[in-house]
Design a protein around this motif. Structure first.
Motif, mmCIF file in Angstrom:
data_model
loop_
_atom_site.group_PDB
_atom_site.id
_atom_site.type_symbol
_atom_site.label_atom_id
_atom_site.label_comp_id
_atom_site.label_asym_id
_atom_site.label_seq_id
_atom_site.Cartn_x
_atom_site.Cartn_y
_atom_site.Cartn_z
ATOM 1 N N PHE A 5 0.897 -1.125 -0.053
ATOM 2 C CA PHE A 5 0.080 -0.032 0.130
ATOM 3 C C PHE A 5 0.741 1.153 -0.029
ATOM 4 C CE2 PHE A 5 -3.181 -2.875 1.851
ATOM 5 C CZ PHE A 5 -4.322 -2.522 1.159
ATOM 6 N N ARG A 6 0.535 2.305 -0.666
ATOM 7 C CA ARG A 6 0.877 3.724 -0.692
ATOM 8 C C ARG A 6 -0.321 4.497 -0.048
ATOM 9 N NH1 ARG A 6 2.936 2.533 -6.038
ATOM 10 N NH2 ARG A 6 1.258 4.007 -6.927
ATOM 11 N N PHE A 7 0.291 5.406 0.742
ATOM 12 C CA PHE A 7 -0.731 6.437 1.147
ATOM 13 C C PHE A 7 -0.223 7.891 0.533
ATOM 14 C CE2 PHE A 7 -0.728 2.999 3.958
ATOM 15 C CZ PHE A 7 -2.100 2.914 4.063
ATOM 16 N N ALA A 8 -1.415 8.583 0.433
ATOM 17 C CA ALA A 8 -1.179 9.984 -0.542
ATOM 18 C C ALA A 8 -2.197 10.859 0.285
ATOM 19 C CB ALA A 8 -1.717 9.782 -1.781
ATOM 20 N N VAL A 9 -1.668 12.176 -0.056
ATOM 21 C CA VAL A 9 -2.654 13.463 0.561
ATOM 22 C C VAL A 9 -2.626 14.040 -0.816
ATOM 23 C CG1 VAL A 9 -2.401 15.770 1.690
ATOM 24 C CG2 VAL A 9 -1.435 13.443 2.633
ATOM 25 N N PHE A 23 4.763 22.202 3.178
ATOM 26 C CA PHE A 23 3.665 21.044 3.129
ATOM 27 C C PHE A 23 4.064 19.988 2.793
ATOM 28 C CE2 PHE A 23 -0.317 19.168 1.586
ATOM 29 C CZ PHE A 23 -1.116 18.912 2.661
ATOM 30 N N ALA A 24 4.968 19.806 1.667
ATOM 31 C CA ALA A 24 5.343 18.635 1.116
ATOM 32 C C ALA A 24 6.388 17.912 1.933
ATOM 33 C CB ALA A 24 6.176 18.939 -0.377
ATOM 34 N N ARG A 25 7.301 18.560 2.566
ATOM 35 C CA ARG A 25 8.039 18.223 3.584
ATOM 36 C C ARG A 25 7.321 17.555 4.902
ATOM 37 N NH1 ARG A 25 11.247 22.048 1.264
ATOM 38 N NH2 ARG A 25 10.620 23.869 2.322
ATOM 39 N N HIS A 26 6.262 18.454 5.240
ATOM 40 C CA HIS A 26 5.687 17.857 6.346
ATOM 41 C C HIS A 26 4.886 16.539 6.112
ATOM 42 C CE1 HIS A 26 3.077 17.980 9.792
ATOM 43 N NE2 HIS A 26 2.001 17.944 9.269
ATOM 44 N N VAL A 27 4.133 16.516 4.766
ATOM 45 C CA VAL A 27 3.422 15.217 4.160
ATOM 46 C C VAL A 27 4.263 14.046 4.238
ATOM 47 C CG1 VAL A 27 2.380 14.177 2.038
ATOM 48 C CG2 VAL A 27 1.794 16.400 3.011
ATOM 49 N N GLU A 28 5.585 14.097 3.651
ATOM 50 C CA GLU A 28 6.692 13.084 3.474
ATOM 51 C C GLU A 28 7.179 12.540 5.111
ATOM 52 O OE1 GLU A 28 9.758 12.139 0.354
ATOM 53 O OE2 GLU A 28 10.757 13.536 1.860
ATOM 54 N N ALA A 29 7.324 13.689 5.920
ATOM 55 C CA ALA A 29 7.578 13.365 7.403
ATOM 56 C C ALA A 29 6.463 12.374 8.038
ATOM 57 C CB ALA A 29 7.887 14.712 8.138
ATOM 58 N N LEU A 30 5.250 12.669 7.707
ATOM 59 C CA LEU A 30 4.048 11.927 8.212
ATOM 60 C C LEU A 30 4.158 10.603 7.609
ATOM 61 C CD1 LEU A 30 1.605 14.637 8.408
ATOM 62 C CD2 LEU A 30 2.696 13.722 10.447
ATOM 63 N N TYR A 32 3.512 9.865 4.402
ATOM 64 C CA TYR A 32 2.973 9.833 3.099
ATOM 65 C C TYR A 32 4.061 9.568 1.904
ATOM 66 C CZ TYR A 32 -1.188 10.872 5.401
ATOM 67 O OH TYR A 32 -2.044 10.962 6.332
ATOM 68 N N GLU A 33 3.731 8.917 0.883
ATOM 69 C CA GLU A 33 4.357 8.683 -0.230
ATOM 70 C C GLU A 33 4.308 9.678 -1.482
ATOM 71 O OE1 GLU A 33 5.315 4.546 -1.156
ATOM 72 O OE2 GLU A 33 5.106 4.184 1.120
ATOM 73 N N GLU A 34 2.887 10.311 -1.542
ATOM 74 C CA GLU A 34 2.599 10.705 -2.827
ATOM 75 C C GLU A 34 1.751 12.049 -2.258
ATOM 76 O OE1 GLU A 34 0.146 7.757 -4.725
ATOM 77 O OE2 GLU A 34 2.129 6.288 -5.009
ATOM 78 N N LEU A 35 1.718 13.050 -3.104
ATOM 79 C CA LEU A 35 0.967 14.159 -2.920
ATOM 80 C C LEU A 35 0.065 14.826 -4.213
ATOM 81 C CD1 LEU A 35 0.396 16.831 -1.366
ATOM 82 C CD2 LEU A 35 2.375 17.926 -2.047
ATOM 83 N N TYR A 36 -1.048 14.767 -4.065
ATOM 84 C CA TYR A 36 -1.868 15.075 -5.299
ATOM 85 C C TYR A 36 -2.432 16.663 -5.540
ATOM 86 C CZ TYR A 36 -1.861 10.011 -5.760
ATOM 87 O OH TYR A 36 -1.689 8.706 -5.942
ATOM 88 N N SER A 37 -2.552 16.877 -6.595
ATOM 89 C CA SER A 37 -3.078 18.190 -6.826
ATOM 90 C C SER A 37 -4.501 17.691 -7.308
ATOM 91 C CB SER A 37 -2.582 19.292 -7.761
ATOM 92 O OG SER A 37 -2.587 18.352 -8.848
ATOM 93 N N PHE A 38 -5.377 18.763 -7.543
ATOM 94 C CA PHE A 38 -6.739 18.337 -8.424
ATOM 95 C C PHE A 38 -6.728 19.106 -9.587
ATOM 96 C CE2 PHE A 38 -6.772 20.882 -4.681
ATOM 97 C CZ PHE A 38 -7.345 22.345 -5.239
ATOM 98 N N ASP A 39 -7.653 19.039 -10.501
ATOM 99 C CA ASP A 39 -8.126 19.500 -11.619
ATOM 100 C C ASP A 39 -9.405 20.006 -11.592
ATOM 101 O OD1 ASP A 39 -7.562 20.341 -14.287
ATOM 102 O OD2 ASP A 39 -8.074 18.338 -15.216
ATOM 103 N N ARG A 61 6.270 11.073 -4.482
ATOM 104 C CA ARG A 61 5.708 11.031 -5.826
ATOM 105 C C ARG A 61 4.676 12.083 -5.781
ATOM 106 N NH1 ARG A 61 6.290 4.697 -6.705
ATOM 107 N NH2 ARG A 61 4.497 4.899 -7.986
ATOM 108 N N VAL A 62 4.169 12.808 -7.267
ATOM 109 C CA VAL A 62 3.377 13.807 -7.326
ATOM 110 C C VAL A 62 2.603 13.274 -8.236
ATOM 111 C CG1 VAL A 62 4.619 15.428 -6.300
ATOM 112 C CG2 VAL A 62 4.910 15.115 -8.668
ATOM 113 N N GLY A 63 1.233 13.855 -8.249
ATOM 114 C CA GLY A 63 0.245 13.570 -9.371
ATOM 115 C C GLY A 63 -0.913 14.374 -9.101
ATOM 116 N N ARG A 64 -1.823 14.225 -10.018
ATOM 117 C CA ARG A 64 -3.323 14.837 -10.001
ATOM 118 C C ARG A 64 -4.229 13.571 -9.584
ATOM 119 N NH1 ARG A 64 -0.907 14.203 -12.522
ATOM 120 N NH2 ARG A 64 -2.199 13.354 -14.241
#
Length: 153
Positions: A5-9, A23-30, A32-39, A61-64
């Motif tokens: 499993f991978r967890f994302a925000v 925020f990205a640093r904080h997310v990774e420190a918690l 999480y392996e992925e950070l997503y934006s939205f469209d 990792r980053v994505g939408r």
């Protein structure tokens, strides 16, 4: 064997580069392996913040989640995705969807096609994206999309 499993925000201060980097640093420190934006229309571009987030971290990792393919021509989308992936050192996740929000389509003068047509258009877009992202060039003629980039790249 099942994949781990991978967890994302999804979200964050997508319109403030310094705050997004933190925020990205904080997310990774918690953990999480992925950070997503939205469209969504009326919001920031779904790709630009991903570059900022990727540059702030070495492995995030980053994505939408999820890109409305209907508002992105597949040849141009492939170029954007390839550029973001290069700048993110291969960490882009390209999530695609058919689009569904009538008000967003209306806001930019885009017809919200019936579900079956949107699915067929998405399928053709995936063929184009896969070809362009794998090889950098291709020719494709489908029911909805035509791309002739066979001599480019």
């Amino acid at each position: 064997m099942a994949a781990p499993f991978r967890f994302a925000v999804q979200g964050g201060p997508l319109d403030d580069a310094a705050a997004l980097g933190e925020f990205a640093r904080h997310v990774e420190a918690l953990g999480y392996e992925e950070l997503y934006s939205f469209d969504h229309m009326g919001e920031v571009d779904p790709f630009a913040p991903l570059i900022v987030a990727a540059l702030a971290r070495d492995s995030l990792r980053v994505g939408r989640l999820v890109l409305n393919k209907e508002s992105h021509q597949p040849g141009l989308l492939a170029r954007t995705a390839a550029t973001v992936d290069r700048l993110a050192n291969g960490r882009l996740i390209l999530g695609l969807g058919t689009g569904y929000a009538q008000d967003e389509h209306d806001a930019i003068g885009l017809v919200l096609r019936p579900p079956g047509t949107r699915v067929t258009r998405l399928e053709e877009s995936v063929v184009v994206l896969r070809g362009l992202l794998d090889t950098g060039n291709m020719a494709f003629t489908g029911e909805h999309h035509h791309v002739d980039l066979a001599d480019l790249g």
